[in-house]
Design a protein around this motif. Structure first.
Motif, PDB file in Angstrom:
ATOM      1  N   ASP A 284      54.687  36.948  49.236  1.00  0.00           N
ATOM      2  CA  ASP A 284      53.702  37.000  50.324  1.00  0.00           C
ATOM      3  C   ASP A 284      52.501  37.881  50.001  1.00  0.00           C
ATOM      4  OD1 ASP A 284      55.173  35.269  51.950  1.00  0.00           O
ATOM      5  OD2 ASP A 284      56.372  36.905  52.755  1.00  0.00           O
ATOM      6  N   VAL A 285      52.039  37.833  48.779  1.00  0.00           N
ATOM      7  CA  VAL A 285      50.846  38.589  48.404  1.00  0.00           C
ATOM      8  C   VAL A 285      49.599  37.852  48.875  1.00  0.00           C
ATOM      9  CG1 VAL A 285      51.904  39.754  46.440  1.00  0.00           C
ATOM     10  CG2 VAL A 285      50.912  37.487  46.126  1.00  0.00           C
ATOM     11  N   THR A 286      48.537  38.599  49.130  1.00  0.00           N
ATOM     12  CA  THR A 286      47.292  37.991  49.625  1.00  0.00           C
ATOM     13  C   THR A 286      46.120  38.165  48.665  1.00  0.00           C
ATOM     14  OG1 THR A 286      46.686  40.025  50.815  1.00  0.00           O
ATOM     15  CG2 THR A 286      47.978  38.370  52.018  1.00  0.00           C
ATOM     16  N   THR A 287      46.200  39.167  47.756  1.00  0.00           N
ATOM     17  CA  THR A 287      45.086  39.461  46.855  1.00  0.00           C
ATOM     18  C   THR A 287      45.612  39.705  45.443  1.00  0.00           C
ATOM     19  OG1 THR A 287      43.881  40.525  48.663  1.00  0.00           O
ATOM     20  CG2 THR A 287      43.092  40.956  46.430  1.00  0.00           C
ATOM     21  N   GLY A 288      44.972  39.084  44.462  1.00  0.00           N
ATOM     22  CA  GLY A 288      45.311  39.331  43.066  1.00  0.00           C
ATOM     23  C   GLY A 288      44.394  40.392  42.482  1.00  0.00           C
ATOM     24  N   LEU A 289      44.931  41.198  41.571  1.00  0.00           N
ATOM     25  CA  LEU A 289      44.169  42.247  40.894  1.00  0.00           C
ATOM     26  C   LEU A 289      44.468  42.209  39.408  1.00  0.00           C
ATOM     27  CD1 LEU A 289      44.494  45.653  42.844  1.00  0.00           C
ATOM     28  CD2 LEU A 289      42.397  44.322  42.465  1.00  0.00           C
ATOM     29  N   LEU A 290      43.467  42.454  38.590  1.00  0.00           N
ATOM     30  CA  LEU A 290      43.700  42.644  37.157  1.00  0.00           C
ATOM     31  C   LEU A 290      42.539  43.392  36.534  1.00  0.00           C
ATOM     32  CD1 LEU A 290      41.685  40.477  35.542  1.00  0.00           C
ATOM     33  CD2 LEU A 290      43.505  38.870  36.065  1.00  0.00           C
ATOM     34  N   MET A 291      42.817  43.969  35.359  1.00  0.00           N
ATOM     35  CA  MET A 291      41.787  44.620  34.561  1.00  0.00           C
ATOM     36  C   MET A 291      41.495  43.695  33.387  1.00  0.00           C
ATOM     37  SD  MET A 291      40.202  47.703  34.776  1.00  0.00           S
ATOM     38  CE  MET A 291      41.326  49.032  35.235  1.00  0.00           C
ATOM     39  N   ALA A 292      40.284  43.169  33.332  1.00  0.00           N
ATOM     40  CA  ALA A 292      39.943  42.156  32.334  1.00  0.00           C
ATOM     41  C   ALA A 292      39.161  42.765  31.184  1.00  0.00           C
ATOM     42  CB  ALA A 292      39.115  41.047  32.982  1.00  0.00           C
ATOM     43  N   SER A 293      39.468  42.288  29.984  1.00  0.00           N
ATOM     44  CA  SER A 293      38.628  42.588  28.833  1.00  0.00           C
ATOM     45  C   SER A 293      37.438  41.636  28.840  1.00  0.00           C
ATOM     46  CB  SER A 293      39.428  42.394  27.538  1.00  0.00           C
ATOM     47  OG  SER A 293      39.784  41.026  27.399  1.00  0.00           O
ATOM     48  N   ALA A 294      36.483  41.888  27.954  1.00  0.00           N
ATOM     49  CA  ALA A 294      35.328  40.991  27.862  1.00  0.00           C
ATOM     50  C   ALA A 294      35.778  39.588  27.494  1.00  0.00           C
ATOM     51  CB  ALA A 294      34.338  41.526  26.829  1.00  0.00           C
TER      52      ALA A 294
END
Length: 216
Positions: A184-194
């Motif tokens: 039941d998550v509503t928002t995705g998060l990540l740290m992206a490289s170039a």
């Protein structure tokens, strides 16, 4: 719907990232630090939108310790990098990006493999869900995601060099999403490289704020 950008959001990302890597975050009120147990016991410190004074204090401490890395999440990247110039530190990465996506409307079904020779594997490791893709017994791609409250934190979306440009990055992301939506998550998060940012933008992710990394 974009994620609200604040120190708590960075804390959510750190919690999820640490859960899948086996790290233990520590918050001393100034920075959040993580002992990188899989990287020769380096310590990574995180700052979110620091004042120039705080940034320079922590940067000076970082300069004295060869096993210490400072990651800064900020909308004032160039200003802070310029302020640190007299310390003669190395900016090892200025192209990372904290990104988010609205999980509502994401596909809950397992995606179709981009080829008949790819086999999807799933592992549940505590709070962390891991996905692997093998081809004739060889690891082709992998990734992980963990649920932190109503956020899904994605990490280490990797396609092995021999299998690149075959759609496996998208396949892994969609497979991870199909699994984590059970929480039941509503928002995705990540740290992206170039390198990764183009893939995530293609999948509908949005840039939130710049990230840079410096060390002594």
């Amino acid at each position: 719907m974009g994620a609200q950008i604040d120190r708590q959001l960075l804390g959510t990302w750190i919690t999820g990232w640490s859960a899948c890597r086996g790290y233990e975050p520590r918050d001393d009120g100034r920075t959040t630090s993580v002992l990188l147990t899989d990287q020769q016991d380096q310590t990574e410190h995180f700052l979110f939108e620091p004042t120039t004074e705080l940034f320079l204090d922590v940067a000076a401490e970082t300069r004295q310790d060869p096993l210490r890395v400072l990651t800064v999440v900020t909308s004032r990247m160039q200003e802070l990098i310029d302020a640190a110039a007299p310390l003669r530190m190395r900016v090892t990465d200025r192209q990372q990006s904290l990104m988010s996506v609205d999980m509502n409307g994401q596909d809950v079904e397992d995606p179709r493999a981009p080829g008949d020779d790819f086999v999807l594997g799933r592992i549940r490791d505590g709070a962390c869900r891991r996905v692997t893709v093998h081809s004739h017994g060889r690891l082709a791609a992998r990734g992980s995601v963990s649920a932190v409250g109503d956020h899904a934190v994605y990490d280490r979306i990797v396609t092995e060099e021999a299998f690149r440009r075959r759609g496996l990055g998208s396949y892994v992301m969609r497979a991870l999403t199909a699994g984590v939506l059970e929480d039941d998550v509503t928002t995705g998060l990540l740290m992206a490289s170039a390198d990764g940012r183009a893939l995530y933008e293609y999948l509908g992710w949005q840039h939130l704020i710049d990230v840079f990394v410096i060390r002594g």
